[in-house]
Design a protein around this motif. Sequence first.
Motif, PDB file in Angstrom:
ATOM      1  N   MET A 199      42.253  38.972  39.769  1.00  0.00           N
ATOM      2  CA  MET A 199      41.847  38.289  38.544  1.00  0.00           C
ATOM      3  C   MET A 199      42.472  36.833  38.469  1.00  0.00           C
ATOM      4  O   MET A 199      43.731  36.741  38.763  1.00  0.00           O
ATOM      5  CB  MET A 199      42.372  38.872  37.273  1.00  0.00           C
ATOM      6  CG  MET A 199      42.154  38.193  36.090  1.00  0.00           C
ATOM      7  SD  MET A 199      40.380  38.508  35.514  1.00  0.00           S
ATOM      8  CE  MET A 199      39.969  40.159  35.614  1.00  0.00           C
ATOM      9  N   LYS A 200      41.685  35.670  38.410  1.00  0.00           N
ATOM     10  CA  LYS A 200      42.422  34.333  38.493  1.00  0.00           C
ATOM     11  C   LYS A 200      43.389  34.165  37.472  1.00  0.00           C
ATOM     12  O   LYS A 200      43.045  34.696  36.420  1.00  0.00           O
ATOM     13  CB  LYS A 200      41.321  33.338  38.723  1.00  0.00           C
ATOM     14  CG  LYS A 200      40.622  33.596  40.191  1.00  0.00           C
ATOM     15  CD  LYS A 200      39.345  32.572  39.921  1.00  0.00           C
ATOM     16  CE  LYS A 200      38.551  32.705  41.469  1.00  0.00           C
ATOM     17  NZ  LYS A 200      39.402  32.227  42.388  1.00  0.00           N
ATOM     18  N   SER A 201      44.120  33.401  37.465  1.00  0.00           N
ATOM     19  CA  SER A 201      45.098  32.764  36.340  1.00  0.00           C
ATOM     20  C   SER A 201      44.106  32.528  35.093  1.00  0.00           C
ATOM     21  O   SER A 201      43.165  31.792  35.262  1.00  0.00           O
ATOM     22  CB  SER A 201      45.921  31.769  36.822  1.00  0.00           C
ATOM     23  OG  SER A 201      46.458  31.041  35.670  1.00  0.00           O
ATOM     24  N   ALA A 202      44.517  32.712  33.851  1.00  0.00           N
ATOM     25  CA  ALA A 202      44.033  32.496  32.805  1.00  0.00           C
ATOM     26  C   ALA A 202      44.249  30.979  32.457  1.00  0.00           C
ATOM     27  O   ALA A 202      43.592  30.295  31.618  1.00  0.00           O
ATOM     28  CB  ALA A 202      44.190  33.220  31.573  1.00  0.00           C
ATOM     29  N   ALA A 203      45.093  30.373  33.126  1.00  0.00           N
ATOM     30  CA  ALA A 203      45.476  29.089  32.865  1.00  0.00           C
ATOM     31  C   ALA A 203      45.055  28.111  33.811  1.00  0.00           C
ATOM     32  O   ALA A 203      45.551  26.798  33.902  1.00  0.00           O
ATOM     33  CB  ALA A 203      47.031  28.950  33.092  1.00  0.00           C
ATOM     34  N   MET A 257      39.996  45.542  44.593  1.00  0.00           N
ATOM     35  CA  MET A 257      40.865  44.631  45.733  1.00  0.00           C
ATOM     36  C   MET A 257      41.109  43.463  44.916  1.00  0.00           C
ATOM     37  O   MET A 257      42.382  42.996  44.877  1.00  0.00           O
ATOM     38  CB  MET A 257      40.339  44.360  46.976  1.00  0.00           C
ATOM     39  CG  MET A 257      40.368  45.592  48.013  1.00  0.00           C
ATOM     40  SD  MET A 257      39.504  45.087  49.403  1.00  0.00           S
ATOM     41  CE  MET A 257      40.863  44.053  50.100  1.00  0.00           C
ATOM     42  N   GLN A 258      40.434  43.003  43.807  1.00  0.00           N
ATOM     43  CA  GLN A 258      40.780  41.757  43.001  1.00  0.00           C
ATOM     44  C   GLN A 258      41.628  42.361  42.095  1.00  0.00           C
ATOM     45  O   GLN A 258      42.600  41.498  41.837  1.00  0.00           O
ATOM     46  CB  GLN A 258      39.651  41.567  42.347  1.00  0.00           C
ATOM     47  CG  GLN A 258      38.535  40.789  43.232  1.00  0.00           C
ATOM     48  CD  GLN A 258      38.100  39.333  42.781  1.00  0.00           C
ATOM     49  OE1 GLN A 258      38.158  38.876  41.488  1.00  0.00           O
ATOM     50  NE2 GLN A 258      38.395  38.585  43.760  1.00  0.00           N
ATOM     51  N   LYS A 259      42.204  43.356  41.865  1.00  0.00           N
ATOM     52  CA  LYS A 259      42.937  43.913  40.737  1.00  0.00           C
ATOM     53  C   LYS A 259      44.408  43.500  41.421  1.00  0.00           C
ATOM     54  O   LYS A 259      45.266  43.465  40.668  1.00  0.00           O
ATOM     55  CB  LYS A 259      42.901  45.397  40.450  1.00  0.00           C
ATOM     56  CG  LYS A 259      41.581  45.680  39.552  1.00  0.00           C
ATOM     57  CD  LYS A 259      41.203  47.132  39.730  1.00  0.00           C
ATOM     58  CE  LYS A 259      42.372  47.928  38.896  1.00  0.00           C
ATOM     59  NZ  LYS A 259      41.795  49.197  38.746  1.00  0.00           N
ATOM     60  N   VAL A 260      44.497  43.525  42.714  1.00  0.00           N
ATOM     61  CA  VAL A 260      45.579  43.367  43.227  1.00  0.00           C
ATOM     62  C   VAL A 260      46.036  42.053  43.904  1.00  0.00           C
ATOM     63  O   VAL A 260      46.731  41.796  44.698  1.00  0.00           O
ATOM     64  CB  VAL A 260      46.168  44.644  44.189  1.00  0.00           C
ATOM     65  CG1 VAL A 260      46.178  45.760  43.616  1.00  0.00           C
ATOM     66  CG2 VAL A 260      45.211  44.523  45.363  1.00  0.00           C
ATOM     67  N   ASP A 316      33.341  46.783  36.873  1.00  0.00           N
ATOM     68  CA  ASP A 316      33.651  48.542  36.646  1.00  0.00           C
ATOM     69  C   ASP A 316      35.283  48.478  37.222  1.00  0.00           C
ATOM     70  O   ASP A 316      35.854  49.064  36.298  1.00  0.00           O
ATOM     71  CB  ASP A 316      32.713  49.477  36.703  1.00  0.00           C
ATOM     72  CG  ASP A 316      31.382  49.281  35.795  1.00  0.00           C
ATOM     73  OD1 ASP A 316      31.727  48.604  34.659  1.00  0.00           O
ATOM     74  OD2 ASP A 316      30.569  50.002  36.141  1.00  0.00           O
ATOM     75  N   LYS A 317      35.108  48.317  38.435  1.00  0.00           N
ATOM     76  CA  LYS A 317      36.277  48.482  39.172  1.00  0.00           C
ATOM     77  C   LYS A 317      37.362  47.733  38.683  1.00  0.00           C
ATOM     78  O   LYS A 317      38.767  48.111  39.049  1.00  0.00           O
ATOM     79  CB  LYS A 317      35.772  48.212  40.677  1.00  0.00           C
ATOM     80  CG  LYS A 317      35.129  49.347  41.365  1.00  0.00           C
ATOM     81  CD  LYS A 317      35.823  50.534  41.601  1.00  0.00           C
ATOM     82  CE  LYS A 317      34.915  51.698  42.446  1.00  0.00           C
ATOM     83  NZ  LYS A 317      35.782  52.913  42.528  1.00  0.00           N
ATOM     84  N   GLN A 318      37.138  46.589  38.102  1.00  0.00           N
ATOM     85  CA  GLN A 318      38.266  45.865  37.554  1.00  0.00           C
ATOM     86  C   GLN A 318      38.588  46.250  35.963  1.00  0.00           C
ATOM     87  O   GLN A 318      39.146  45.390  35.534  1.00  0.00           O
ATOM     88  CB  GLN A 318      37.788  44.343  37.620  1.00  0.00           C
ATOM     89  CG  GLN A 318      37.884  43.727  38.964  1.00  0.00           C
ATOM     90  CD  GLN A 318      37.626  42.359  39.465  1.00  0.00           C
ATOM     91  OE1 GLN A 318      38.238  41.581  38.751  1.00  0.00           O
ATOM     92  NE2 GLN A 318      36.286  41.896  39.637  1.00  0.00           N
ATOM     93  N   ASN A 319      37.993  47.188  35.548  1.00  0.00           N
ATOM     94  CA  ASN A 319      38.034  47.409  34.125  1.00  0.00           C
ATOM     95  C   ASN A 319      37.602  46.285  33.074  1.00  0.00           C
ATOM     96  O   ASN A 319      38.262  46.452  32.157  1.00  0.00           O
ATOM     97  CB  ASN A 319      39.315  47.854  33.776  1.00  0.00           C
ATOM     98  CG  ASN A 319      39.916  49.122  34.581  1.00  0.00           C
ATOM     99  OD1 ASN A 319      39.206  50.112  34.996  1.00  0.00           O
ATOM    100  ND2 ASN A 319      41.294  49.196  35.458  1.00  0.00           N
ATOM    101  N   ALA A 330      49.671  42.754  35.642  1.00  0.00           N
ATOM    102  CA  ALA A 330      49.182  41.544  35.217  1.00  0.00           C
ATOM    103  C   ALA A 330      47.773  41.620  34.948  1.00  0.00           C
ATOM    104  O   ALA A 330      47.202  40.968  34.093  1.00  0.00           O
ATOM    105  CB  ALA A 330      49.429  40.447  36.328  1.00  0.00           C
ATOM    106  N   HIS A 331      46.938  42.201  35.885  1.00  0.00           N
ATOM    107  CA  HIS A 331      45.583  42.517  35.734  1.00  0.00           C
ATOM    108  C   HIS A 331      45.289  43.087  34.576  1.00  0.00           C
ATOM    109  O   HIS A 331      44.292  42.661  33.717  1.00  0.00           O
ATOM    110  CB  HIS A 331      44.949  43.241  37.092  1.00  0.00           C
ATOM    111  CG  HIS A 331      43.488  43.347  36.758  1.00  0.00           C
ATOM    112  ND1 HIS A 331      42.987  44.374  36.486  1.00  0.00           N
ATOM    113  CD2 HIS A 331      42.437  42.602  37.388  1.00  0.00           C
ATOM    114  CE1 HIS A 331      41.656  44.237  36.390  1.00  0.00           C
ATOM    115  NE2 HIS A 331      41.210  43.222  36.951  1.00  0.00           N
ATOM    116  N   LYS A 332      45.603  44.166  34.252  1.00  0.00           N
ATOM    117  CA  LYS A 332      45.585  45.080  32.972  1.00  0.00           C
ATOM    118  C   LYS A 332      45.692  43.909  31.739  1.00  0.00           C
ATOM    119  O   LYS A 332      44.801  44.147  31.033  1.00  0.00           O
ATOM    120  CB  LYS A 332      46.736  46.255  33.034  1.00  0.00           C
ATOM    121  CG  LYS A 332      46.289  47.143  31.809  1.00  0.00           C
ATOM    122  CD  LYS A 332      47.019  48.272  32.167  1.00  0.00           C
ATOM    123  CE  LYS A 332      46.783  49.469  31.000  1.00  0.00           C
ATOM    124  NZ  LYS A 332      47.323  49.086  29.655  1.00  0.00           N
TER     125      LYS A 332
END
Length: 679
Positions: A1-5, A152-155, A274-277, A450-452
Amino acid sequence: MKSAAFRVAALALVVSLAGCKKEKEETDTSKVPGFDVSSLDSAAKACDDFDAYANGGWKKKNPIPGTESRWGAFGILDKENKEVRLKGIIEEITKVQDRKKGTEEQQIADYYQSFLDTATVEKRALEPLKPYLDKINAVASLKDLAAVTGEMQKVGVETVIGFGVEGDLRNSKVNILYQGQGGLSLGERSYYDRTDSSTVKVRGEFVKHIDKMFSMASFPDANPGQTILDFETKVAKLQLTNVELRDPVKTYNKMAFADFEKLIPDFDQKAFADKQNVKTDTVIVQNKPYLQNLNKLLKATPIATLKLYTKWQLLSRFAGYLPKKFDQEDFRFFSTVMRGTKQQKGRVERAIRSTDGLLGMPLGKLFVKKYFPEEDKKKVSEMIENVRTVYGERIDKLTWMSDSTKTKAHKKLKAFTYKIGYPDKWKDYSTIEIAPDKLFENVISASLFAHKESVEKIGKEVDKKEWLMTPQTVNAYYNPLNNEVVFPAGILQPPFYNRNADDAINYGGIIAVIGHEFTHGFDDQGSQFDDEGNLKNWWTASDRANFDKLTKRYIDYFSGIEALPGFKINGALTIGENVADLGGLTLAYYALEKSFNGKEPAPIDGFTWKQRFFLGWAQVWHMNTTDEALRNQVQTDPHSPARDRINGPLPHLKEFQAAWTCGAGSKMILPDSSRIVIW
């Protein structure tokens, strides 16, 4: 997940800095001169090259340490904050016995210990990667690939597309899902198509780097480096440039998630999400043609190549947490080849920085208790209000803007909010599982946390109190969605802010920084957001045309500056920061003049307050930089090189010419017709 900033406008890249002092000396700056005259080079002329004049002596005395790619005020202070102050805090914590699980002290101490436990890291070898490698090896289709790369994006493992969460640009009070391009190992598409010898060399070294990493990992793939470079080159050609990405209107394409899926039908976006919730029926797409063309590329690319690329991204993401040979090779390419850093920092210093990277806020809470006096918060608040007042006066005097637009500019200026030092409320990080002997799992745990936290924001109200930098960071930023300026405690120290220095030095330093961040609200991007932080036009057509004409001239001006032979500054990429520097200097100068109430102070060290103001500005940006880092900066960074942040705006300021009594033939002087005044 890319930074929200990713849309935040910051003062500078966060670079690393240092020196050990006793605690009493940390807070007592009364013996620190505001400007050290030994930094000057009297052989240079202030009116021909102000950086050389103001910083020539300093540059000679401060060569770049082997562990750095550039060395200046930001780096020195950052090193002090991290490698001295945070180190002391961490070492104190590690001495505490029976730390309770889930407490910040336990997490900080155990993560630090896990990073230093190189024996366990070496013993485990690539075993921590095995579950991910098994999933990659089992991929048999694009649908399988979407699911695996989503997980894998989750990590933090990148692929050619990515999600991010932040406020909706057109409804800034609510968080929404964004989709953007990604996956280029070299960071920017120009690295894949420039034909100059230095860039060609980087590509060649990139191939060698991948080949060596795969060889050390005993992966059986043939010619992985060239295969991956070829694939990334094809991806790069489909992506928007870093200049195009600056356009918030062009990159705002809101649509139903179902319509988004249709843009890239052969890459199962539902499985990826889905894999990233990720649960949402709406997404803002950065670049629709990219997705459509990417779908064609993915279909035409052998699945074996896509698996190879994914394996590479995994190995590269975690190289710094793997055995020494992977860590060193990763440093050789990304730090030495790409930026000219000759020597890797020691394990202890890296352990401190890694702890700060994963547990920065818990560390920040301890940092501000020890190193940020409350009286500084009050003083900075007063300075911010001084800048706000002067900005309002500057708006009133503009000749290129109509009264109706001025009224709305005042409304936005009045609505500016600010944060100083540290958050009012600290987050709870207790659910991050940290163990003293599991470095890899610790990184995974922090990444998943951080992803969650990010995906759970989707559809919820934006937390206006959230900080996007830790308190110990030597930087500052403007967030257009909150219409706020933020100044961490880390930058509110000499040479940026010295409570015992004369006002001229402080105004040339921290006040110009404050003015810089204020001006971001009115630069080429920030000016497209209204007082509530929404992407909404508040200009008349003629006023916007006037503004665009001025910024175009400033773009052309900086585009004519050569940072290195064959590498000119990208004026279109750096325009936001360049406008902010010009505005920050202007605001700070007139705020300083206003503060005197007609009673000018006596010269110090033979320099008038006007001269010392500009010396304060030069001191903030003094820097030595490797050629490699400079080339990388020109290609990827929205900030101009330090030398040009000093010299670049000064010819446009009559105030500089007057301060140093520069003659018409001086190199730092422009004719009135060529000077640009925006704010």
